[in-house]
Design an enzyme around this catalytic site. Structure first.
Site, PDB file in Angstrom:
ATOM      1  N   GLU A  97      -7.762 -13.291  -8.901  1.00  0.00           N
ATOM      2  CA  GLU A  97      -6.425 -12.714  -8.712  1.00  0.00           C
ATOM      3  C   GLU A  97      -5.410 -13.814  -8.464  1.00  0.00           C
ATOM      4  OE1 GLU A  97      -5.884  -9.414  -5.989  1.00  0.00           O
ATOM      5  OE2 GLU A  97      -8.007  -8.914  -6.120  1.00  0.00           O
ATOM      6  N   ASP A 142       4.665   1.936 -13.089  1.00  0.00           N
ATOM      7  CA  ASP A 142       5.441   3.120 -13.492  1.00  0.00           C
ATOM      8  C   ASP A 142       5.168   4.226 -12.483  1.00  0.00           C
ATOM      9  OD1 ASP A 142       3.003   4.203 -14.181  1.00  0.00           O
ATOM     10  OD2 ASP A 142       3.310   4.045 -16.348  1.00  0.00           O
ATOM     11  N   MET A 176       0.808  -1.214   0.000  1.00  0.00           N
ATOM     12  CA  MET A 176       0.000   0.000   0.000  1.00  0.00           C
ATOM     13  C   MET A 176       0.848   1.274   0.000  1.00  0.00           C
ATOM     14  SD  MET A 176      -2.934  -1.350  -0.124  1.00  0.00           S
ATOM     15  CE  MET A 176      -4.153  -0.124   0.347  1.00  0.00           C
ATOM     16  N   HIS A 212      -4.052  -5.379  -9.308  1.00  0.00           N
ATOM     17  CA  HIS A 212      -5.063  -4.408  -8.886  1.00  0.00           C
ATOM     18  C   HIS A 212      -6.455  -5.022  -9.098  1.00  0.00           C
ATOM     19  CE1 HIS A 212      -6.704  -0.487  -7.987  1.00  0.00           C
ATOM     20  NE2 HIS A 212      -7.534  -0.671  -8.997  1.00  0.00           N
ATOM     21  N   ASP A 221      -1.332   2.855 -10.551  1.00  0.00           N
ATOM     22  CA  ASP A 221      -2.077   1.795 -11.248  1.00  0.00           C
ATOM     23  C   ASP A 221      -2.195   2.068 -12.752  1.00  0.00           C
ATOM     24  OD1 ASP A 221      -2.472   0.557  -8.766  1.00  0.00           O
ATOM     25  OD2 ASP A 221      -4.322   1.661  -8.406  1.00  0.00           O
TER      26      ASP A 221
HETATM   27  C1  GRF Z   1      -5.677  -7.464  -3.499  1.00  0.00           C
HETATM   28  O1  GRF Z   1      -7.033  -7.280  -3.759  1.00  0.00           O
HETATM   29  C2  GRF Z   1      -4.837  -6.788  -4.540  1.00  0.00           C
HETATM   30  O2  GRF Z   1      -5.402  -6.801  -5.807  1.00  0.00           O
HETATM   31  C3  GRF Z   1      -4.746  -5.370  -4.031  1.00  0.00           C
HETATM   32  O3  GRF Z   1      -4.662  -5.488  -2.629  1.00  0.00           O
HETATM   33  C4  GRF Z   1      -5.258  -6.716  -2.225  1.00  0.00           C
HETATM   34  C5  GRF Z   1      -4.195  -7.464  -1.478  1.00  0.00           C
HETATM   35  O4  GRF Z   1      -4.668  -8.634  -0.876  1.00  0.00           O
HETATM   36  N1  GRF Z   1      -3.626  -4.665  -4.610  1.00  0.00           N
HETATM   37  P1  GRF Z   1      -3.661  -9.694  -0.280  1.00  0.00           P
HETATM   38  O5  GRF Z   1      -2.812  -8.960   0.779  1.00  0.00           O
HETATM   39  O6  GRF Z   1      -2.809 -10.210  -1.406  1.00  0.00           O
HETATM   40  O7  GRF Z   1      -4.526 -10.741   0.333  1.00  0.00           O
END
Ligand code: GRF
Length: 203
Positions: free
Chosen positions: A175, A142, A91, A110, A146
């Site tokens: 994901e 970059d 983050m 993302h 995002d």
């Molecule tokens: C995921 O939804 C990812 O896409 C976003 O943050 C979240 C992270 O989740 N960037 P985790 O820590 O991998 O469980």
């Protein structure tokens, strides 16, 4: 490119887990050289330690500037001979020192179909916008948020009765397939970037 990954996390670490699992299952030919968190209490650190991975905590408040922080990240990544950096729920915005040290070597995942809904709370943004399809994107990082070239995407339906949590959970399942696959694609080489487009000759 060697196949040593550096995974950067801030929290839960479920995407980190999907990378660990893909490597263990033999579907991703790579190793995780180091897991770095900016938060000492990130649950993902425990996941990493439980399978014997090296973990490093770099707390932002221990560095006077963002640039110093990014330099420290580079130092740790280099010390572990990382060639590909994978942001997995990290983050923080990535600054110039890191981008310059790893050009076209930093990936992020993302939870939306970029360029729609960048930034925080992508799933809530999708819901309140009223889209009927959202998804997830793996892209190069970059200097903008995002915004780098898109490596892979997956679409996920948005249902009428979705909450932020139910939509996030449906996207998260995808994901966990998408990120290891995209990492494998990048590690395989035989790709180039033209303008914004990621073109892989494996396609
Ligand atoms: C995921 O939804 C990812 O896409 C976003 O943050 C979240 C992270 O989740 N960037 P985790 O820590 O991998 O469980």
């Amino acid at each position: 490119m060697n196949r040593r990954l550096g995974v950067l996390i801030s929290g839960r670490g479920s995407n980190l887990q999907s990378i660990i699992d893909a490597i263990a299952a033999g579907v991703l030919d790579a190793s995780i050289a180091v897991v770095i968190s900016n938060r000492p209490n990130a649950a993902g650190l425990e996941r990493a330690k439980s399978v014997g991975l090296t973990t490093v905590v770099l707390r932002t408040q221990d560095y006077a500037t963002r640039e110093n922080y990014d330099r420290a990240l580079v130092e740790v990544l280099r010390a572990h001979e990382v060639s590909l950096v994978c942001l997995a729920g990290f983050m923080r915005l990535v600054g110039a020192p890191l981008l310059e040290a790893f050009p076209q070597r930093i990936l992020n995942i993302h939870p939306s179909l970029l360029p729609s809904f960048p930034g925080l709370h992508a799933q809530a943004q999708a819901l309140s916008h009223g889209v009927v399809v959202s998804g997830a994107t793996v892209h190069f990082v970059d200097a903008d948020l995002d915004a780098g070239p898109i490596i892979a995407q997956v679409a996920v339906p948005v249902l009428a009765d979705d909450s932020e949590e139910t939509l996030a959970a449906r996207i998260l399942i995808q994901e966990h397939r998408l990120y290891p696959d995209a990492i494998a694609t990048v590690l395989a080489g035989r790709w180039r970037i033209e303008g914004r487009r990621f073109l892989s000759s494996q396609d």
